[in-house]
Design a protein around this motif. Structure first.
Motif, short mmCIF file in Angstrom:
data_model
loop_
_atom_site.label_atom_id
_atom_site.label_comp_id
_atom_site.label_asym_id
_atom_site.label_seq_id
_atom_site.Cartn_x
_atom_site.Cartn_y
_atom_site.Cartn_z
N ILE A 168 7.18 2.33 -5.09
CA ILE A 168 6.16 1.41 -4.99
C ILE A 168 6.78 0.42 -4.31
O ILE A 168 5.78 -0.36 -3.48
CB ILE A 168 5.99 0.88 -6.42
N ARG A 169 7.99 0.01 -4.16
CA ARG A 169 8.20 -1.28 -3.34
C ARG A 169 8.44 -0.83 -1.98
O ARG A 169 8.03 -1.60 -1.08
CB ARG A 169 9.86 -1.47 -3.75
N GLU A 170 8.73 0.58 -1.33
CA GLU A 170 8.64 0.84 -0.30
C GLU A 170 7.12 0.91 0.42
O GLU A 170 6.89 0.45 1.57
CB GLU A 170 9.24 2.27 0.02
N LYS A 171 6.28 1.27 -0.33
CA LYS A 171 4.91 1.33 -0.05
C LYS A 171 4.03 -0.08 0.06
O LYS A 171 3.74 -0.45 1.19
CB LYS A 171 4.07 1.85 -1.03
N ILE A 172 4.58 -0.96 -0.82
CA ILE A 172 4.14 -2.46 -0.78
C ILE A 172 4.57 -3.05 0.58
O ILE A 172 3.79 -3.82 1.36
CB ILE A 172 4.62 -3.35 -2.17
N GLU A 173 5.84 -3.00 1.14
CA GLU A 173 6.21 -3.49 2.36
C GLU A 173 5.71 -2.70 3.57
O GLU A 173 5.39 -3.48 4.62
CB GLU A 173 7.95 -2.95 2.50
N LEU A 174 5.00 -1.86 3.55
CA LEU A 174 4.38 -1.02 4.71
C LEU A 174 2.71 -1.66 4.78
O LEU A 174 2.07 -1.46 5.77
CB LEU A 174 3.98 0.29 4.46
N LEU A 175 2.30 -2.29 3.58
CA LEU A 175 0.83 -2.90 3.53
C LEU A 175 0.36 -3.87 4.26
O LEU A 175 1.55 -4.84 4.39
CB LEU A 175 0.59 -2.80 2.03
N ARG A 176 -0.76 -4.00 4.81
CA ARG A 176 -1.10 -5.49 5.54
C ARG A 176 -1.16 -6.63 4.64
O ARG A 176 -0.90 -7.89 5.10
CB ARG A 176 -2.51 -5.19 6.24
N CYS A 203 2.16 8.10 -8.32
CA CYS A 203 1.36 8.55 -6.90
C CYS A 203 0.02 7.74 -7.41
O CYS A 203 -0.50 7.64 -6.33
CB CYS A 203 1.42 9.96 -7.07
N THR A 204 -0.33 7.62 -8.49
CA THR A 204 -1.53 6.83 -8.70
C THR A 204 -1.63 5.36 -8.44
O THR A 204 -2.60 4.81 -8.01
CB THR A 204 -2.29 6.80 -10.23
N ILE A 205 -0.40 4.88 -8.74
CA ILE A 205 -0.41 3.42 -8.33
C ILE A 205 -0.32 3.29 -6.92
O ILE A 205 -0.71 2.34 -6.00
CB ILE A 205 1.24 2.85 -8.98
N LEU A 206 0.53 4.31 -6.10
CA LEU A 206 0.44 4.07 -4.57
C LEU A 206 -1.11 4.12 -4.18
O LEU A 206 -1.26 3.66 -3.33
CB LEU A 206 1.09 5.25 -4.00
N ALA A 207 -1.75 5.13 -4.74
CA ALA A 207 -3.21 5.38 -4.31
C ALA A 207 -3.96 4.02 -4.43
O ALA A 207 -4.78 3.65 -3.67
CB ALA A 207 -4.06 6.42 -5.01
N MET A 208 -3.86 3.28 -5.68
CA MET A 208 -4.52 2.13 -5.89
C MET A 208 -3.95 0.97 -4.81
O MET A 208 -4.63 0.33 -4.46
CB MET A 208 -4.04 1.41 -7.41
N LEU A 209 -2.63 0.75 -4.58
CA LEU A 209 -2.06 -0.05 -3.60
C LEU A 209 -2.88 0.18 -2.13
O LEU A 209 -3.36 -0.89 -1.69
CB LEU A 209 -0.81 0.14 -3.07
N VAL A 210 -3.12 1.33 -1.75
CA VAL A 210 -3.62 1.61 -0.43
C VAL A 210 -5.13 1.28 -0.44
O VAL A 210 -5.59 0.64 0.42
CB VAL A 210 -3.48 3.18 0.16
N THR A 211 -5.90 1.53 -1.60
CA THR A 211 -7.16 1.24 -1.64
C THR A 211 -7.53 -0.27 -1.87
O THR A 211 -8.40 -0.68 -1.20
CB THR A 211 -7.65 1.80 -3.27
N LEU A 212 -6.79 -0.85 -2.48
CA LEU A 212 -6.85 -2.39 -2.53
C LEU A 212 -6.38 -3.12 -1.44
O LEU A 212 -7.03 -3.97 -0.86
CB LEU A 212 -5.85 -2.84 -3.68
N ASP A 213 -5.57 -2.44 -0.43
CA ASP A 213 -5.18 -2.95 0.79
C ASP A 213 -6.15 -2.92 1.72
O ASP A 213 -6.51 -3.80 2.51
CB ASP A 213 -3.72 -2.21 1.39
N ASN A 214 -6.87 -1.78 1.81
CA ASN A 214 -8.16 -1.51 2.54
C ASN A 214 -9.14 -2.50 2.13
O ASN A 214 -9.92 -3.15 2.98
CB ASN A 214 -8.58 -0.07 2.48
N LEU A 215 -9.52 -2.86 0.73
CA LEU A 215 -10.72 -3.79 0.20
C LEU A 215 -10.23 -5.22 0.51
O LEU A 215 -11.00 -5.92 1.05
CB LEU A 215 -10.72 -3.49 -1.11
N ILE A 216 -9.12 -5.67 0.60
CA ILE A 216 -8.66 -6.71 0.87
C ILE A 216 -8.83 -7.07 2.40
O ILE A 216 -9.29 -8.12 2.94
CB ILE A 216 -7.12 -7.29 0.31
N SER A 217 -8.44 -6.17 3.26
CA SER A 217 -8.69 -6.24 4.67
C SER A 217 -9.99 -6.32 4.93
O SER A 217 -10.40 -6.85 6.21
CB SER A 217 -7.86 -5.00 5.46
#
Length: 289
Positions: free
Chosen positions: A121-129, A88-102
């Motif tokens: 993790i794989r499923e979350k990555i596929e949903l990110l911009r 769950c902490t990795i998923l939070a980091m993924l979303v945070t970084l996706d927003n920063l990159i965008s």
């Protein structure tokens, strides 16, 4: 002392509680404030020792100074098992970084490990911009841990891995168990590890910070400032070095009293073995032990 999950083995937890109840406080070494709180709920102890066991890799001989190359993405790494309280902490980091990159900032995030929750993790990555900026790298052999971590600009994680990263002078951010939002315990050096080891256990009263704020600021710093953060994290690992930990263990052991506990029966051991077997078969893991 750490905590045990009664869902994994009720008998094991019962025996654990009985041992704690008859053990003098001066005999117990806790691995975190969370373990202290859990023990106090079982049996109040007025003599508290918090420490961590030394591990082979905790050696200053592995330290390297990480240097970020100007004009390249800030590279972040996580190393750990893919279990629920970490994923769950990795998923939070993924979303945070996706927003920063965008928003125009340049980051990359590599995730090392394996485990039952890898699919999340794989499923979350596929949903990110910006999914091309995130990679699952597989398991990292312990022998290569230091060499690989030292290649990154920032470490994000918990447990002994975050201690290892800090010892390598890599700016290290402490993740929080079960945290699903843009929240962490901040840089490793923000805590007094000598009196209150802090490496990811969810602990009441400990200040938290926004991951996005930390990374946004880190991105804007120059190399000298980045290295200063890494150096500060390294200095904060002093109490984890084997010599000091072993000396503390020896001092406590020399003054320890004999524990008078003889209640564990053959049937207790049998039930523990059966309950652990059943738990594994139905997918319950002893994640805290």
């Amino acid at each position: 002392l750490t905590s045990l999950d009664s869902n994994y083995s009720r008998t094991k937890t019962k025996v654990f509680r009985e041992i704690i109840d008859v053990t003098p406080g001066s005999n117990i070494i806790y691995n975190s404030p969370t373990a202290v709180n859990a023990c106090q709920k079982i049996s109040f102890k007025d003599d508290i020792h918090i420490s961590v066991a030394p591990l082979d890799f905790l050696s200053t001989s592995n330290t390297k100074q990480n240097v970020h190359r100007e004009g390249t993405p800030v590279k972040i790494v996580t190393v750990g098992r893919f279990v629920d309280f970490k994923v769950c902490t990795i998923l939070a980091m993924l979303v945070t970084l996706d927003n920063l990159i965008s928003s125009g900032k340049s980051f990359e995030y590599d995730i090392y490990g394996s485990g039952p929750e890898e699919h999340q993790i794989r499923e979350k990555i596929e949903l990110l911009r910006n999914k091309e900026k995130f990679r699952i790298m597989g398991e990292l052999p312990p022998a290569k841990l230091a060499d690989v971590i030292s290649l990154y600009d920032v470490f994000f994680g918990m447990g002994t891995a975050v201690v290892q990263a800090a010892m390598l002078k890599v700016p290290s951010i402490i993740a929080i168990q079960y945290e699903q939002d843009d929240v962490c315990y901040g840089y490793f050096h923000k805590h007094d590890h000598a009196t209150n080891p802090m490496f990811g256990d969810r602990t009441e009263g400990v200040p938290t910070e926004r991951i996005s704020n930390i990374l946004d600021h880190f991105y804007s710093t120059n190399n000298e400032e980045k290295n200063a953060i890494g150096e500060a994290c390294y200095q904060a690992t002093d109490s984890y070095h084997p010599g000091k930990v072993i000396a503390k263990f020896e001092e406590i052991s020399a003054n320890a009293k004999i524990i008078n506990y003889r209640k564990v029966s053959f049937f207790d051991l049998l039930f523990i073995a059966i309950e652990m077997r059943i738990s594994r078969l139905i997918g319950i893991e002893n994640i805290q032990a």
